[in-house]
Each structure stands twice: as structure tokens, then as C-alpha cells.
Design an enzyme around this catalytic site. Sequence first.
Site, PDB file in Angstrom:
ATOM      1  CE1 TYR A   4      20.519  69.703  53.955  1.00 28.28           C
ATOM      2  CE2 TYR A   4      19.654  67.488  54.167  1.00 28.28           C
ATOM      3  CZ  TYR A   4      19.455  68.861  54.138  1.00 28.28           C
ATOM      4  OH  TYR A   4      18.189  69.370  54.283  1.00 28.28           O
ATOM      5  CD  GLU A  53      18.032  82.912  66.531  1.00 34.16           C
ATOM      6  OE1 GLU A  53      17.957  83.283  67.710  1.00 34.16           O
ATOM      7  OE2 GLU A  53      17.355  83.395  65.608  1.00 34.16           O
ATOM      8  CB  SER A  86      14.703  72.992  62.049  1.00 34.20           C
ATOM      9  OG  SER A  86      15.904  72.922  61.318  1.00 34.20           O
TER      10      SER A  86
HETATM   11  N1  LIG Z   1      14.277  71.730  53.444  1.00 37.47           N
HETATM   12  C1  LIG Z   1      15.104  72.515  54.101  1.00 37.47           C
HETATM   13  O1  LIG Z   1      15.354  73.668  53.726  1.00 37.47           O
HETATM   14  C2  LIG Z   1      15.766  71.983  55.340  1.00 37.47           C
HETATM   15  C3  LIG Z   1      16.518  72.834  56.180  1.00 37.47           C
HETATM   16  C4  LIG Z   1      17.111  72.297  57.312  1.00 37.47           C
HETATM   17  C5  LIG Z   1      16.964  70.949  57.614  1.00 37.47           C
HETATM   18  N2  LIG Z   1      16.251  70.128  56.760  1.00 37.47           N
HETATM   19  C6  LIG Z   1      16.058  68.696  57.081  1.00 37.47           C
HETATM   20  O2  LIG Z   1      15.486  68.615  58.354  1.00 37.47           O
HETATM   21  C7  LIG Z   1      16.273  67.775  59.183  1.00 37.47           C
HETATM   22  C8  LIG Z   1      16.173  68.272  60.594  1.00 37.47           C
HETATM   23  O3  LIG Z   1      16.802  69.545  60.720  1.00 37.47           O
HETATM   24  P1  LIG Z   1      17.617  69.895  62.031  1.00 37.47           P
HETATM   25  O4  LIG Z   1      18.744  68.969  62.175  1.00 37.47           O
HETATM   26  O5  LIG Z   1      17.884  71.355  62.058  1.00 37.47           O
HETATM   27  O6  LIG Z   1      16.491  69.522  63.102  1.00 37.47           O
HETATM   28  P2  LIG Z   1      16.343  69.440  64.662  1.00 37.47           P
HETATM   29  O7  LIG Z   1      15.916  68.049  64.976  1.00 37.47           O
HETATM   30  O8  LIG Z   1      15.454  70.541  65.064  1.00 37.47           O
HETATM   31  O9  LIG Z   1      17.773  69.714  65.263  1.00 37.47           O
HETATM   32  C9  LIG Z   1      18.716  68.712  65.432  1.00 37.47           C
HETATM   33  C10 LIG Z   1      19.866  69.222  66.252  1.00 37.47           C
HETATM   34  O10 LIG Z   1      19.357  69.609  67.529  1.00 37.47           O
HETATM   35  C11 LIG Z   1      19.971  68.826  68.531  1.00 37.47           C
HETATM   36  N3  LIG Z   1      18.948  68.461  69.528  1.00 37.47           N
HETATM   37  C12 LIG Z   1      17.704  68.058  69.280  1.00 37.47           C
HETATM   38  N4  LIG Z   1      17.053  67.854  70.456  1.00 37.47           N
HETATM   39  C13 LIG Z   1      17.921  68.148  71.421  1.00 37.47           C
HETATM   40  C14 LIG Z   1      17.842  68.164  72.819  1.00 37.47           C
HETATM   41  N5  LIG Z   1      16.716  67.817  73.469  1.00 37.47           N
HETATM   42  N6  LIG Z   1      18.904  68.562  73.511  1.00 37.47           N
HETATM   43  C15 LIG Z   1      20.049  68.909  72.893  1.00 37.47           C
HETATM   44  N7  LIG Z   1      20.191  68.907  71.539  1.00 37.47           N
HETATM   45  C16 LIG Z   1      19.133  68.530  70.820  1.00 37.47           C
HETATM   46  C17 LIG Z   1      20.508  67.609  67.843  1.00 37.47           C
HETATM   47  O11 LIG Z   1      21.609  67.112  68.585  1.00 37.47           O
HETATM   48  P3  LIG Z   1      21.758  65.534  68.821  1.00 37.47           P
HETATM   49  O12 LIG Z   1      22.180  64.973  67.509  1.00 37.47           O
HETATM   50  O13 LIG Z   1      22.800  65.440  69.888  1.00 37.47           O
HETATM   51  O14 LIG Z   1      20.431  65.034  69.272  1.00 37.47           O
HETATM   52  C18 LIG Z   1      20.906  68.165  66.500  1.00 37.47           C
HETATM   53  O15 LIG Z   1      22.177  68.792  66.567  1.00 37.47           O
HETATM   54  C19 LIG Z   1      17.660  67.788  58.560  1.00 37.47           C
HETATM   55  O16 LIG Z   1      18.408  66.632  58.871  1.00 37.47           O
HETATM   56  C20 LIG Z   1      17.329  67.858  57.102  1.00 37.47           C
HETATM   57  O17 LIG Z   1      17.056  66.560  56.638  1.00 37.47           O
HETATM   58  C21 LIG Z   1      15.656  70.635  55.668  1.00 37.47           C
END
Ligand SMILES: NC(=O)c1ccc[n+]([C@@H]2O[C@H](COP(=O)([O-])OP(=O)(O)OC[C@H]3O[C@@H](n4cnc5c(N)ncnc54)[C@H](OP(=O)(O)O)[C@@H]3O)[C@@H](O)[C@H]2O)c1
Length: 305
Positions: A52, A223, A215
Site C-alpha cells: 500500500y 470502479e 472494498s
Molecule cells: N485483500 C485485498 O486484495 C484488498 C484489496 C483492496 C482493499 N483491501 C483492503 O480493504 C480496505 C478497503 O478497501 P477500499 O478502500 O477499496 O474500500 P471502500 O471502503 O469500499 O472504499 C473506500 C473509498 O470509497 C470512498 N467512499 C466510501 N463511501 C463513500 C461515500 N458514501 N461517498 C463517497 N465516497 C465514499 C472513500 O472515500 P472517503 O475516504 O472520502 O470516504 C474511499 O476513497 C483497504 O483499505 C485495504 O485495507 C484489500
Amino acid sequence: MRTMQLGTSSLEVPVIAVGCMRIQSLEQAEAEKFVRTALDAGANFFDHADIYGGGRCEEVFADAVHMNDDVRESMILQSKCGIRQGMFDFSKEHILNSVDGILRRLRTDYLDVLLLHRPDALVEPEEVAEAFDQLESSGKVRHFGVSNQNPMQIELLKKYVKQPLVANQLQLSITNATMISSGINVNMENAAAVNRDGSILDYCRLHDITIQPWSPFQYGFFEGVFLGSEKFPELNRKIDEIAAKYGVSNTTIAIAWLLRHPAKLQPVTGTMNLERIQDCCRAADIMLTREEWYDIYRAAGNVLP
Ligand SMILES: NC(=O)c1ccc[n+]([C@@H]2O[C@H](COP(=O)([O-])OP(=O)(O)OC[C@H]3O[C@@H](n4cnc5c(N)ncnc54)[C@H](OP(=O)(O)O)[C@@H]3O)[C@@H](O)[C@H]2O)c1
């Protein structure tokens, strides 16, 4: 914050894990505020990975919490390794080197949980076993798990690895729920029946491996966010209606939908927004009804057979 047992381990963890993949976008003061807000809400489980921000996320986090022994003891740290530029690498050498790098960047001498990030086609499970033994006996890692793995990949590892695999981090959200829909559509001719993961949901329940949905707000592969998106009008109408009923935000309901599943999922949030992380944590106090859970599932476009 409500807690649960991570896999078969004795580790008690909050039902919400705080993902740190995006933390390098914050300035130091913002990162401090973000981590403080999460901790105040009871979310003291932080998910990292060596890749990351090219390692930067772990450093930003350690700076934000002003890492020292007392701070370290107040939180649960998980990180992942095994992804490299252009390849996946579960070799003993790579795992051991990665963990040393993670510990250095997080400024700690142990990880509570280490996950293998994404399956390596060239995995030699004997090497993974040697790496895990060394990491366990040196005290560098206390618990082990995987990410993005199907049941047979886990079975292969389990033939050689003696430590229990306590977690499997997988992509799962309301709009990315094929592991759920394939179970509902068994043996049908429709697309939802396609079993893409070897029934990983049932497998993890059978073996007490905690699934950590990553996510939880994204559709597709990064996306965009489905909340508030015009691509999902019916889903947003339904989530907003249920959110109003409980007097919470749509963010809370999206996480509550995952928490309602009896597999005892531990969603990994990705937000860096102070209000949203609090809203995610509020989901721990909400128990959707069976009707609400299915209403949301159908509103996302899933059809029941
Ligand atoms: N094991 C794997 O392969 C893998 C892959 C990907 C991720 N991960 C882990 O999973 C965690 C979460 O992944 P992710 O960050 O993709 O998850 P997510 O929580 O689905 O997406 C977060 C992103 O979406 C935005 N967001 C969320 N709710 C929103 C809303 N209501 N309106 C506008 N924007 C919104 C956030 O912006 P804001 O910050 O402005 O809220 C942030 O940029 C990562 O931090 C990582 O630790 C693991």
C-alpha cells in the site's frame, strides 16, 4: 464496539477492521485525527499491506499514532505480503523479507496477523510452512491467514502449514456478492449460479475462518462507490429508506448488511473520512431484519430463483 473471535484464534477483534490502503493521501495531522477517531469509536484493528503506497501507508500510520510500546499494545495490527511488481511471491525468502520491512515501517516488533495477499501460481506450500514457523518462533507474527483464496488453495496450504489460518480477506459488498448469489442459485442456468470461488463462504464457515470483506462500498474492481451512484437508483432508494427507519446514514446500512450475515464477517473499511468511519462503526449496533437484508440484496439487482 462489538467484538468477535478472529477465526479459531483467541484474538478478540472489533467487528469492523480499518483499512489503511488510502492513508498516504492524508497529511500527518489529518492521519492523526483519522486514527484517533477510529480508536475513539472502538475500531482498533488496522489492516495494512506491504504494497500500500509502496510501503508508505505503513509509515504514515506509524507516524500518525506516534508508535511506541504502549500505543502498540492498544491496537491490533494486520498486514499482508506476497504481491510484487508483475508477480505474486509466496517464497520463504520473500515472505520473511516482507515481514521485516513491514515491522520496520510500522515501527513494531510483531504483527498480530499476517495474510498472504493474493494466490501465487508458483506457491510451494512447504516454503510457506517454513516461513510461518520461523515468523511464529521468532515472535514476529502471532496469527496467520490468507486473502483472495479459494477452498482448495487453503486446503493445499493447510496440508503443510501447522498454524491455523484465521482469516481470508475477500472482495465482498452488496454489489459484489457472487459468493452469496451462487449459493442462492445452485444448479440454475442463470449467470448468478456461476460458482466463482469454490463455495468459499460455506468453506470458511465450516472451518471457522473469518471472512474480511474488502472494498465494502465499491462496485466492480474499484470502479466507484455504489452509495449515491445513479447507476444503482433502486438500491440507493432502499438503503436510504432503511437508513431513515434506523436514524442512521446509508454508510451505516451498507456495513450493517454485511454484518447481518451469520458467517460473522469482519468488513475492512477504506474510508479516510472522519464522519464515514464513525458511521461504519455504528453498524456494529444495528441488526437488520431478514426482510431488510433480502430487500437490499434484491434492490442491488439480484434476482431470487
Ligand atoms: N485483500 C485485498 O486484495 C484488498 C484489496 C483492496 C482493499 N483491501 C483492503 O480493504 C480496505 C478497503 O478497501 P477500499 O478502500 O477499496 O474500500 P471502500 O471502503 O469500499 O472504499 C473506500 C473509498 O470509497 C470512498 N467512499 C466510501 N463511501 C463513500 C461515500 N458514501 N461517498 C463517497 N465516497 C465514499 C472513500 O472515500 P472517503 O475516504 O472520502 O470516504 C474511499 O476513497 C483497504 O483499505 C485495504 O485495507 C484489500
